[in-house]
Design a protein around this motif. Structure first.
Motif, short mmCIF file in Angstrom:
data_model
loop_
_atom_site.label_atom_id
_atom_site.label_comp_id
_atom_site.label_asym_id
_atom_site.label_seq_id
_atom_site.Cartn_x
_atom_site.Cartn_y
_atom_site.Cartn_z
N ILE A 41 0.85 -1.19 0.00
CA ILE A 41 0.00 0.00 0.00
C ILE A 41 0.89 1.24 0.00
O ILE A 41 1.59 1.52 0.97
CB ILE A 41 -0.95 0.01 1.22
CG1 ILE A 41 -1.77 -1.28 1.28
CG2 ILE A 41 -1.86 1.23 1.14
CD1 ILE A 41 -2.64 -1.56 0.07
N SER A 42 0.86 1.97 -1.09
CA SER A 42 1.65 3.18 -1.25
C SER A 42 0.74 4.39 -0.97
O SER A 42 -0.11 4.34 -0.10
CB SER A 42 2.23 3.22 -2.65
OG SER A 42 3.03 4.37 -2.84
N SER A 43 0.92 5.47 -1.71
CA SER A 43 0.15 6.68 -1.46
C SER A 43 0.25 7.64 -2.64
O SER A 43 1.27 7.70 -3.33
CB SER A 43 0.65 7.38 -0.20
OG SER A 43 0.07 8.65 -0.04
N ARG A 44 -0.81 8.40 -2.81
CA ARG A 44 -0.78 9.53 -3.74
C ARG A 44 0.35 10.49 -3.41
O ARG A 44 0.93 11.14 -4.29
CB ARG A 44 -2.14 10.24 -3.63
CG ARG A 44 -2.28 11.52 -4.41
CD ARG A 44 -3.63 12.19 -4.15
NE ARG A 44 -3.71 12.77 -2.81
CZ ARG A 44 -4.69 13.57 -2.39
NH1 ARG A 44 -5.69 13.85 -3.21
NH2 ARG A 44 -4.69 14.06 -1.17
N GLY A 45 0.70 10.57 -2.12
CA GLY A 45 1.75 11.47 -1.69
C GLY A 45 3.10 11.19 -2.30
O GLY A 45 3.96 12.08 -2.35
N ALA A 46 3.31 9.96 -2.78
CA ALA A 46 4.58 9.63 -3.43
C ALA A 46 4.78 10.45 -4.70
O ALA A 46 5.93 10.66 -5.12
CB ALA A 46 4.61 8.14 -3.76
N PHE A 47 3.69 10.92 -5.29
CA PHE A 47 3.76 11.64 -6.56
C PHE A 47 3.56 13.14 -6.41
O PHE A 47 4.23 13.93 -7.06
CB PHE A 47 2.71 11.08 -7.53
CG PHE A 47 2.83 9.60 -7.72
CD1 PHE A 47 3.85 9.06 -8.49
CD2 PHE A 47 1.94 8.74 -7.11
CE1 PHE A 47 3.98 7.70 -8.65
CE2 PHE A 47 2.05 7.36 -7.25
CZ PHE A 47 3.07 6.84 -8.03
N ARG A 48 2.65 13.53 -5.54
CA ARG A 48 2.34 14.96 -5.44
C ARG A 48 3.05 15.63 -4.27
O ARG A 48 3.05 16.84 -4.14
CB ARG A 48 0.84 15.18 -5.31
CG ARG A 48 0.27 14.69 -3.99
CD ARG A 48 -1.05 15.35 -3.67
NE ARG A 48 -1.24 15.40 -2.22
CZ ARG A 48 -2.16 16.14 -1.63
NH1 ARG A 48 -2.96 16.88 -2.35
NH2 ARG A 48 -2.26 16.14 -0.31
N GLY A 49 3.66 14.81 -3.38
CA GLY A 49 4.34 15.36 -2.22
C GLY A 49 3.40 15.55 -1.04
O GLY A 49 2.18 15.55 -1.18
N GLU A 50 4.00 15.69 0.14
CA GLU A 50 3.26 15.93 1.39
C GLU A 50 4.01 17.02 2.15
O GLU A 50 4.93 16.71 2.91
CB GLU A 50 3.16 14.65 2.23
CG GLU A 50 2.34 13.54 1.61
CD GLU A 50 0.84 13.81 1.68
OE1 GLU A 50 0.43 14.71 2.46
OE2 GLU A 50 0.09 13.14 0.96
#
Length: 255
Positions: free
Chosen positions: A145-154
């Motif tokens: 389980i990854s995250s959208r945050g890997a691409f758009r940043g957090e």
């Protein structure tokens, strides 16, 4: 398509709440034997275990996956109870706020150490032991389980975003390495999900604007992630190995 996991053993980290709980309940309803890990709240984990289909062989293990030695001990205990592990769902993770303009250097370092040890190194170690077992038994499925945050940043949780970006790269590397052993590796990248981990943010003044990022005007339900995990874990989806699938309600688009 009928999915049936009768006779399959499914290991789900962080399986007592949120996405992990939804996965545990769905896999159990599809006749899998479910192995759940939890970090500290045993009462909550036992409550989740009690909701699972009682006709299968389910079990519960305490595990701090940031501890490499604990992972090795954990797998030894699992293999004493189960002869094989067919599916690993790496769901457990942490989401620590550490705003670069506000935290001390010591707090900054600690956030990075804790996040990477849990979200990246811990997952890598779980993949190591699970894949070695799967090689011996002739195959299996790993679902990270990854995250959208890997691409758009957090911006307020940069270590979290970095850990998930690194998780994606590691997963794709393992997909290539493990394919000859009939093991496929799948990556699911949700946006915000209605979980305890996201509750603080979703219940804050920013919560409504977060929901409005999606044209559905909501965030994902844990059950939506679980259904995708069950699909990837079922026979016939091996050729999606190494793929990263977004499940963010069109809140973030990439090509």
């Amino acid at each position: 398509m009928l999915i049936d996991f009768t006779g399959k053993n499914v290991l789900i980290t962080g399986g007592s709440r949120g996405i992990g709980k939804a996965c545990a309940q769905l896999f159990a309803s599809l006749n899998a034997n479910v192995i759940i890990t939890y970090k500290s709240n045993r009462e909550e984990a036992e409550q989740t275990l009690a909701t699972l289909n009682p006709s299968q062989k389910h079990s519960l293990f305490q595990l701090d996956q940031s501890d490499a030695a604990a992972i090795e001990t954990f797998f030894t205990l699992v293999m004493q109870q189960y002869s094989h592990v067919d599916v690993l769902v790496n769901n457990a993770g942490i989401y620590l706020e550490h705003k670069v303009a506000e935290v001390s250097y010591a707090e900054w370092q600690q956030s990075w150490i804790e996040t990477l040890n849990t979200n990246l190194t811990g997952v890598a170690n779980l993949c190591y032991f699970a894949s070695r077992q799967m090689i011996q038994q002739g195959g299996g499925k790993v679902i990270n389980i990854s995250s959208r945050g890997a691409f758009r940043g957090e911006p307020d949780h940069p270590a979290y975003a970095a850990s998930k970006a690194k998780l994606n790269a590691m997963s794709q590397s393992l997909a290539v390495a493990l394919a000859p052993h009939h093991i496929s590796v799948h990556i699911i990248a949700p946006g915000f999900v209605e979980t305890n981990m996201a509750a603080k943010v979703l219940n804050s003044p920013a919560g409504q604007s977060i929901k409005q990022q999606s044209p559905f005007n909501r965030v994902a339900h844990p059950e939506e992630i679980a259904r995708l995990a069950a699909m990837y874990a079922s026979p016939g989806f091996e050729f999606t190995s190494a793929g990263i699938v977004d499940i963010n309600g069109a809140s973030y688009l990439r090509s």
